[in-house]
Design a protein around this motif. Structure first.
Motif, PDB file in Angstrom:
ATOM      1  N   PRO A  32      14.803 -26.741 -17.753  1.00 18.81           N
ATOM      2  CA  PRO A  32      15.108 -27.220 -19.104  1.00 18.81           C
ATOM      3  C   PRO A  32      15.948 -26.188 -19.849  1.00 18.81           C
ATOM      4  N   VAL A  33      16.880 -26.661 -20.649  1.00 19.76           N
ATOM      5  CA  VAL A  33      17.742 -25.746 -21.395  1.00 19.76           C
ATOM      6  C   VAL A  33      16.981 -25.251 -22.615  1.00 19.76           C
ATOM      7  N   PRO A  34      16.756 -23.945 -22.727  1.00 16.61           N
ATOM      8  CA  PRO A  34      16.028 -23.434 -23.894  1.00 16.61           C
ATOM      9  C   PRO A  34      16.841 -23.616 -25.163  1.00 16.61           C
ATOM     10  N   SER A  35      16.157 -23.594 -26.277  1.00 17.13           N
ATOM     11  CA  SER A  35      16.828 -23.807 -27.560  1.00 17.13           C
ATOM     12  C   SER A  35      17.467 -22.537 -28.106  1.00 17.13           C
ATOM     13  N   ALA A  36      17.145 -21.383 -27.520  1.00 21.44           N
ATOM     14  CA  ALA A  36      17.697 -20.118 -28.010  1.00 21.44           C
ATOM     15  C   ALA A  36      17.738 -19.108 -26.873  1.00 21.44           C
ATOM     16  N   VAL A  37      18.495 -18.040 -27.074  1.00 19.44           N
ATOM     17  CA  VAL A  37      18.564 -16.966 -26.090  1.00 19.44           C
ATOM     18  C   VAL A  37      17.186 -16.316 -25.977  1.00 19.44           C
ATOM     19  N   PRO A  38      16.664 -16.136 -24.766  1.00 17.62           N
ATOM     20  CA  PRO A  38      15.349 -15.499 -24.620  1.00 17.62           C
ATOM     21  C   PRO A  38      15.312 -14.152 -25.336  1.00 17.62           C
ATOM     22  N   SER A  39      14.199 -13.868 -25.977  1.00 18.29           N
ATOM     23  CA  SER A  39      14.101 -12.648 -26.788  1.00 18.29           C
ATOM     24  C   SER A  39      14.186 -11.387 -25.949  1.00 18.29           C
ATOM     25  N   ASP A  40      13.857 -11.473 -24.650  1.00 20.08           N
ATOM     26  CA  ASP A  40      13.897 -10.272 -23.817  1.00 20.08           C
ATOM     27  C   ASP A  40      15.208 -10.122 -23.061  1.00 20.08           C
ATOM     28  N   ALA A  41      16.164 -11.029 -23.280  1.00 20.16           N
ATOM     29  CA  ALA A  41      17.511 -10.850 -22.726  1.00 20.16           C
ATOM     30  C   ALA A  41      18.327 -10.034 -23.719  1.00 20.16           C
ATOM     31  N   SER A  42      19.425  -9.467 -23.259  1.00 17.52           N
ATOM     32  CA  SER A  42      20.243  -8.625 -24.122  1.00 17.52           C
ATOM     33  C   SER A  42      21.664  -9.152 -24.159  1.00 17.52           C
ATOM     34  N   VAL A  43      22.214  -9.281 -25.362  1.00 16.75           N
ATOM     35  CA  VAL A  43      23.557  -9.823 -25.545  1.00 16.75           C
ATOM     36  C   VAL A  43      24.304  -8.968 -26.564  1.00 16.75           C
ATOM     37  N   HIS A  44      25.522  -8.585 -26.217  1.00 14.22           N
ATOM     38  CA  HIS A  44      26.414  -7.855 -27.122  1.00 14.22           C
ATOM     39  C   HIS A  44      27.786  -8.522 -27.076  1.00 14.22           C
ATOM     40  N   THR A  45      28.609  -8.269 -28.077  1.00 17.30           N
ATOM     41  CA  THR A  45      29.959  -8.832 -28.080  1.00 17.30           C
ATOM     42  C   THR A  45      30.992  -7.728 -27.892  1.00 17.30           C
ATOM     43  N   ALA A  98      31.058 -12.232 -24.832  1.00 11.86           N
ATOM     44  CA  ALA A  98      29.702 -11.687 -24.931  1.00 11.86           C
ATOM     45  C   ALA A  98      29.348 -11.016 -23.605  1.00 11.86           C
ATOM     46  N   PHE A  99      28.636  -9.909 -23.687  1.00 13.77           N
ATOM     47  CA  PHE A  99      28.155  -9.203 -22.501  1.00 13.77           C
ATOM     48  C   PHE A  99      26.643  -9.382 -22.447  1.00 13.77           C
ATOM     49  N   ALA A 100      26.158  -9.983 -21.383  1.00 12.34           N
ATOM     50  CA  ALA A 100      24.739 -10.331 -21.309  1.00 12.34           C
ATOM     51  C   ALA A 100      24.110  -9.757 -20.054  1.00 12.34           C
ATOM     52  N   GLN A 101      22.829  -9.467 -20.164  1.00  8.75           N
ATOM     53  CA  GLN A 101      22.069  -8.946 -19.038  1.00  8.75           C
ATOM     54  C   GLN A 101      20.672  -9.556 -19.083  1.00  8.75           C
ATOM     55  N   PRO A 102      20.216 -10.174 -17.990  1.00 12.80           N
ATOM     56  CA  PRO A 102      18.869 -10.749 -17.994  1.00 12.80           C
ATOM     57  C   PRO A 102      17.814  -9.648 -18.021  1.00 12.80           C
ATOM     58  N   PRO A 103      16.618  -9.965 -18.504  1.00 11.67           N
ATOM     59  CA  PRO A 103      15.551  -8.955 -18.524  1.00 11.67           C
ATOM     60  C   PRO A 103      15.095  -8.608 -17.112  1.00 11.67           C
ATOM     61  N   VAL A 104      14.866  -7.326 -16.868  1.00  8.69           N
ATOM     62  CA  VAL A 104      14.385  -6.858 -15.569  1.00  8.69           C
ATOM     63  C   VAL A 104      13.291  -5.816 -15.776  1.00  8.69           C
ATOM     64  N   GLU A 105      12.563  -5.533 -14.714  1.00  3.45           N
ATOM     65  CA  GLU A 105      11.518  -4.521 -14.771  1.00  3.45           C
ATOM     66  C   GLU A 105      11.457  -3.793 -13.437  1.00  3.45           C
ATOM     67  N   TYR A 106      10.952  -2.561 -13.453  1.00  2.00           N
ATOM     68  CA  TYR A 106      10.817  -1.792 -12.225  1.00  2.00           C
ATOM     69  C   TYR A 106       9.752  -2.401 -11.314  1.00  2.00           C
ATOM     70  N   THR A 107       9.883  -2.121 -10.017  1.00  4.80           N
ATOM     71  CA  THR A 107       8.952  -2.667  -9.027  1.00  4.80           C
ATOM     72  C   THR A 107       8.047  -1.562  -8.489  1.00  4.80           C
ATOM     73  N   HIS A 108       7.429  -0.808  -9.380  1.00  6.92           N
ATOM     74  CA  HIS A 108       6.558   0.293  -8.959  1.00  6.92           C
ATOM     75  C   HIS A 108       5.381  -0.188  -8.120  1.00  6.92           C
ATOM     76  N   ASP A 109       5.026  -1.479  -8.267  1.00  4.39           N
ATOM     77  CA  ASP A 109       3.867  -1.999  -7.555  1.00  4.39           C
ATOM     78  C   ASP A 109       4.249  -2.678  -6.252  1.00  4.39           C
ATOM     79  N   ASP A 110       5.495  -2.534  -5.801  1.00  4.35           N
ATOM     80  CA  ASP A 110       5.921  -3.225  -4.595  1.00  4.35           C
ATOM     81  C   ASP A 110       5.169  -2.687  -3.375  1.00  4.35           C
ATOM     82  N   PRO A 111       4.715  -3.574  -2.485  1.00  5.85           N
ATOM     83  CA  PRO A 111       4.015  -3.107  -1.273  1.00  5.85           C
ATOM     84  C   PRO A 111       4.882  -2.219  -0.386  1.00  5.85           C
ATOM     85  N   ASP A 112       6.191  -2.422  -0.435  1.00  3.78           N
ATOM     86  CA  ASP A 112       7.116  -1.605   0.358  1.00  3.78           C
ATOM     87  C   ASP A 112       7.491  -0.361  -0.451  1.00  3.78           C
TER      88      ASP A 112
END
Length: 522
Positions: free
Chosen positions: A492-505, A316-330
């Motif tokens: 705690p171990v979640p009961s399912a893959v988070p809906s905002d993560a992405s998984v492919h085989t 499986a190929f997995a990637q955690p959810p991420v978002e841009y940091t447009h609001d970063d002070p730097d």
């Protein structure tokens, strides 16, 4: 599906025949390779060739001065998972000034960071991608070559880790983020991608649409293409022409390339035919840097033997959810990205617990226990433990009944790190001697019990009272914060893959460069 040519249509092979076939396969591979080595020049030639391969291998120590996290729990057979960190660098070493950035011929930046989590049974794995531009806290690292120590810094891109202490620092950084203990690492530069692609005779990909990227120089038509070494490197470097043009979207290309490479390597003809196997072995030893523990041809072959039963369909190929940091002070960090919580940490927790991401059987100790025959248990009059809900669904308010400054804020950070939605309330009007975790509705009892455990409070601290869906934590004089440097309570171990993560085989019959991969919020 593979068709057995020895069996007649409509007939199954006998058990003995299957055993015989497995036995033949067990000795055919080493015999074929041994025969090929003998053809190179007899026993002396084989010995010298192995010495030559060993001399090719570059290696570096594991870690950069930080203690690794504990490994995962063993399954019922005593087996544990293995984590291999694959680091792709942007070093232009040995490229003769090609691909721009001519001065970048040293270690380079860790632009690709993939943790290959191999499950205890060694038949399935997850390739976890950590995007290079993700802002994280970098630990202190000591460079094994110079002895120089880089101090810990907060809120910096992941791909700065290599320059702070080599691959061992990347390892320590990834461990601090994921809590996964890294057992081995392999570093591959631009030239290595080209060499490995050519060594397997090229790889086959399928594009959803024609792709032309002026930065990577990839120029391919829609449909199937056979990639040479040069095109393979262009393919994995392409990002501007796919998805949102970021390193996050680029993983869709890297995923498809790695799946194609895995299919080629596991093809029966590649590793059984010495004329095909030797170029792969030669390229691998010449093109990668590994940790000291696997620095040797026989050691690498042993590692490959452990992984030989993993098929593309089981990766499986997995990637955690991420978002841009447009609001970063730097301002310099506003085009980077950050992990979206609690989804990212929940994905890491699933891997640490050896849970399947694709609906297959779980392999953690809890899974073993669930499949074991139930033992007779004495009748208990105690109330059964309530199920703990997903921390992301639990609102927690923390107040303190003591004068310790910053105590409630410290607990807030601890619980937020476990995925809870936490706010800090006003101090109590009167001093409080005994800490409590109070829930208002019956179905929140499990959440209160989990919170008490996370804070090191006894079960007696959990009480019913109040109203609403939230849980109230009141810190009294008996509360003792964890010692400085002590490991945090496990998520705690979640009961399912988070809906905002992405998984492919690895066996998905989809085209590259089209469908959106991952959850990325602008």
């Amino acid at each position: 599906m593979a068709v057995d040519t020895e069996a007649r249509p409509g007939h199954r092979r006998t058990t003995a025949a299957r055993r015989s076939g497995r036995a033949r396969r067990r000795w055919v591979r080493p015999v074929a390779l041994a025969t090929g080595l003998t053809l190179v020049g007899g026993c002396a030639g084989a010995y010298l060739y192995v010495r030559h391969l060993d001399a090719n291998i570059q290696h570096a120590p594991l870690g950069a001065g930080n203690a690794p996290p504990p490994g995962g729990a063993a399954d019922e057979h005593g087996r544990t998972a293995m984590n291999i960190l694959v680091i792709g660098t942007d070093s232009r070493k040995d490229l003769g000034g090609a691909y721009g950035d001519r001065q970048n011929t040293g270690l380079g930046n860790n632009d690709v960071n993939i943790v290959l989590h191999v499950y205890p049974d060694r038949r399935s794995a997850v390739a976890l991608d950590l995007p290079r531009d993700t802002l994280i806290d970098l630990p202190a690292c000591t460079d094994p070559q110079s002895g120089r120590t880089s101090p810990a810094v907060r809120h910096r891109p992941l791909n700065e880790a290599m320059g702070r202490g080599g691959p061992g620092c990347v390892q320590d950084t990834v461990q601090s983020v994921t809590k996964l203990k890294i057992d081995h690492f392999a570093v591959v530069n631009f030239q290595g991608v080209k060499d490995l692609t050519d060594a397997v005779g090229g790889v086959d990909v399928n594009l959803c649409r024609a792709l032309k990227d002026g930065d990577s120089h990839l120029d391919l038509p829609a449909g199937p293409s056979h990639l040479s070494g040069e095109q393979g490197l262009q393919f994995v470097r392409t990002r501007h022409a796919v998805q949102d043009g970021s390193a996050v979207g680029r993983f869709s290309m890297q995923r498809d390339f790695l799946a194609a490479l895995l299919r080629k390597l596991t093809d029966r003809g590649t590793l059984l035919d010495p004329t095909k196997a030797f170029p792969v072995i030669e390229a691998a030893t010449r093109s990668i840097t590994v940790d000291d523990a696997i620095a040797g041809t026989t050691k690498l072959v042993g590692l490959a033997s452990e992984l030989k039963n993993i098929k593309p369909a089981e990766v499986a190929f997995a990637q955690p959810p991420v978002e841009y940091t447009h609001d970063d002070p730097d301002r310099d960090l506003r085009e980077k990205n950050r992990f979206v919580q609690p989804g990212a940490d929940q994905l890491f927790a699933l891997l640490l617990a050896d849970r399947s991401l694709t609906g297959g059987p779980d392999q953690g100790p809890a899974a073993d226990a669930s499949t074991a025959a139930p033992a007779a248990a004495p009748v208990s009059t105690a109330s059964p433990a309530a199920p703990a809900p997903d921390p992301a669904t639990v609102g927690v308010s923390v107040v303190k009944g003591v004068s310790t400054p910053g105590l409630a804020t410290s607990v807030q950070k601890t619980l937020a790190g476990l995925g809870y939605q936490v706010t800090v309330g006003h101090d109590t009007a009167r001093p409080v001697a005994v800490s409590t975790v109070q829930y208002g509705q019956a179905d929140r009892k499990g959440a209160a019990e989990a919170l008490a455990t996370a804070l090191g409070l006894p079960a007696s601290a959990v009480t019913a009272g109040g109203s609403g869906r939230g849980v109230l934590v009141t810190l009294g004089a008996d509360y003792r914060a964890p010692a400085q440097g002590a490991p945090a309570a496990p998520a705690p171990v979640p009961s399912a893959v988070p809906s905002d993560a992405s998984v492919h085989t690895g066996d998905e019959a989809t085209c590259s460069g089209g469908a959106r991969f991952g959850t990325f919020t602008r």
